[in-house]
Design an enzyme around this catalytic site. Structure first.
Site, short mmCIF file in Angstrom:
data_model
loop_
_atom_site.label_atom_id
_atom_site.label_comp_id
_atom_site.label_asym_id
_atom_site.label_seq_id
_atom_site.Cartn_x
_atom_site.Cartn_y
_atom_site.Cartn_z
N CYS A 34 6.06 8.47 -6.16
CA CYS A 34 7.22 8.23 -5.30
C CYS A 34 7.37 6.74 -5.01
O CYS A 34 6.62 6.18 -4.22
CB CYS A 34 7.03 9.01 -4.00
SG CYS A 34 8.27 8.67 -2.75
N CYS A 68 7.85 5.74 -1.42
CA CYS A 68 6.67 5.91 -0.57
C CYS A 68 5.63 4.83 -0.87
O CYS A 68 5.10 4.20 0.02
CB CYS A 68 6.02 7.27 -0.82
SG CYS A 68 7.20 8.64 -0.86
N ASP A 69 5.33 4.66 -2.14
CA ASP A 69 4.17 3.86 -2.53
C ASP A 69 4.50 2.50 -3.14
O ASP A 69 3.59 1.71 -3.38
CB ASP A 69 3.30 4.67 -3.51
CG ASP A 69 2.72 5.92 -2.84
OD1 ASP A 69 2.67 5.93 -1.59
OD2 ASP A 69 2.33 6.86 -3.54
#
Ligand code: FAD
Length: 306
Positions: free
Chosen positions: A131, A134-135
């Site tokens: 993701c 997200c990351d």
């Protein structure tokens, strides 16, 4: 029977349960793994009001919040069929049991498709990511690869190119499959290399990812790229196998919902990653679950006998 039965206990299902229970109606949640994908997440830094937390801690907090209300939580239960009915809708479980409810909220989520090469599993959360929203920030200034040249892969590469030092995009096919406008944008970026006709064969590392090996399919030669992160973008699969032919799905298997979370079947609502709602994120799934619960409540006050 339940007034609202929620199938799936991720962020969407948990939010739906709290919102339904607060209306004082009979609410149940049946799920295989309470917490959902959050259980597989290491750090979460983008759920507004919580600066930083860990996935399992967040999942525990979801369940605690739901348990604060009078909700029938049925864990380790996998739904296998949905049977619409005039007054009551039935959910059949793999255990053989069957649950009936006046309305249903489906929040069975989705899973990232794995590439299934050596190193992928071993280095999950240690350089292997799925993701970019997200990351991505974890790889600030570093070198990463994106595997997959469809829309999501090319979008991820463009997004990451603005954060990380360098991006290598690897596509198995002989050409990228993303929209032309995205491909043009990608080509304009100085810190991106694109390799097509390239099959990833291994993700290498020690404690953490340190590289990736791909086969140049034109020559059969194996090549190594040194990097710190690999984003796998070869598809997100909604958990809707059990709904085929009953609820309208897109060609990708996502449940088609309207602005209130209503599906093609009256009384059946859906929320979160399992639906057509764009952008698969915790905060979006949770908001969507709240919305579907209010949609279901609105449906109940219009259709149920007082
Ligand atoms: P899910 O979380 O997928 O929950 C689905 C639920 O349904 C689970 O309880 C599951 O057991 C259950 N279920 C599935 N099939 C059945 C069935 N047949 N019968 C009964 N129950 C069933 N998002 C962020 O916002 N920030 C992040 O940092 C972040 N990091 C991530 C890291 C990883 C590794 C992954 C995989 C995802 C990450 N995401 C992140 C995405 C986020 O986790 C999802 O968007 C979110 O969990 C979706 O919530 P959901 O409730 O729709 O579905």
């Amino acid at each position: 029977p339940f007034d609202v039965l929620i199938v799936g206990g991720g962020p969407a299902g948990a939010a739906a349960a709290v919102y339904a229970a607060r209306k004082g109606i009979r609410t149940g949640v049946a799920s295989e793994r309470f917490g959902g994908q959050v259980l597989d997440t290491l750090g979460i830094e983008n759920f507004i009001s919580i600066k930083e937390t860990e996935g399992p801690k967040f999942a525990h907090a979801l369940e605690e919040h739901v348990r604060d209300y009078d909700v029938d939580i049925m864990n380790l239960q996998r739904a296998k069929a949905l049977v619409p009915g005039k007054d009551l809708i039935e959910v059949q479980l793999e255990s053989g049991a069957s649950l009936k409810s006046k309305s249903i909220i489906i929040s069975t989520g989705a899973r990232w498709r794995n590439i299934n090469v050596p190193g992928e599993h071993e280095f999950k959360n240690k350089g292997v990511a799925y993701c970019p929203h997200c990351d991505g920030p974890l790889f600030k200034g570093k070198r990463v690869a994106v595997i997959g040249g469809g829309n999501s892969g090319v979008e991820a590469a463009i997004d990451l190119a603005g954060i990380v030092g360098h991006v290598t995009l690897i596509e198995f096919d002989t050409a990228l499959r993303a929209d032309a406008v995205l491909q043009r944008k990608l080509k304009s970026l100085k810190n991106v290399d694109v390799f097509t006709n390239a099959q990833t064969t291994e993700i290498t590392g020690d404690q953490k990812v340190n590289g990736l090996v791909y086969k140049d399919c034109a020559t059969g030669e194996l090549k190594k790229v040194e990097l710190e992160g690999v984003f796998i973008q070869i598809g997100l699969v909604p958990n809707t196998d059990w709904l085929k032919g009953v609820v309208e799905l897109t060609k990708h298997g996502e449940i088609v919902v309207d602005a209130r979370g209503q599906t093609s079947v009256p009384g059946v609502f859906a929320a979160g990653d399992v639906t057509t709602v764009p952008f698969k994120q915790i905060i979006i799934a949770a908001g969507d679950g709240a919305k579907a619960a209010l949609g279901a409540f609105d449906h109940l006050i219009r259709t149920s006998a007082p």
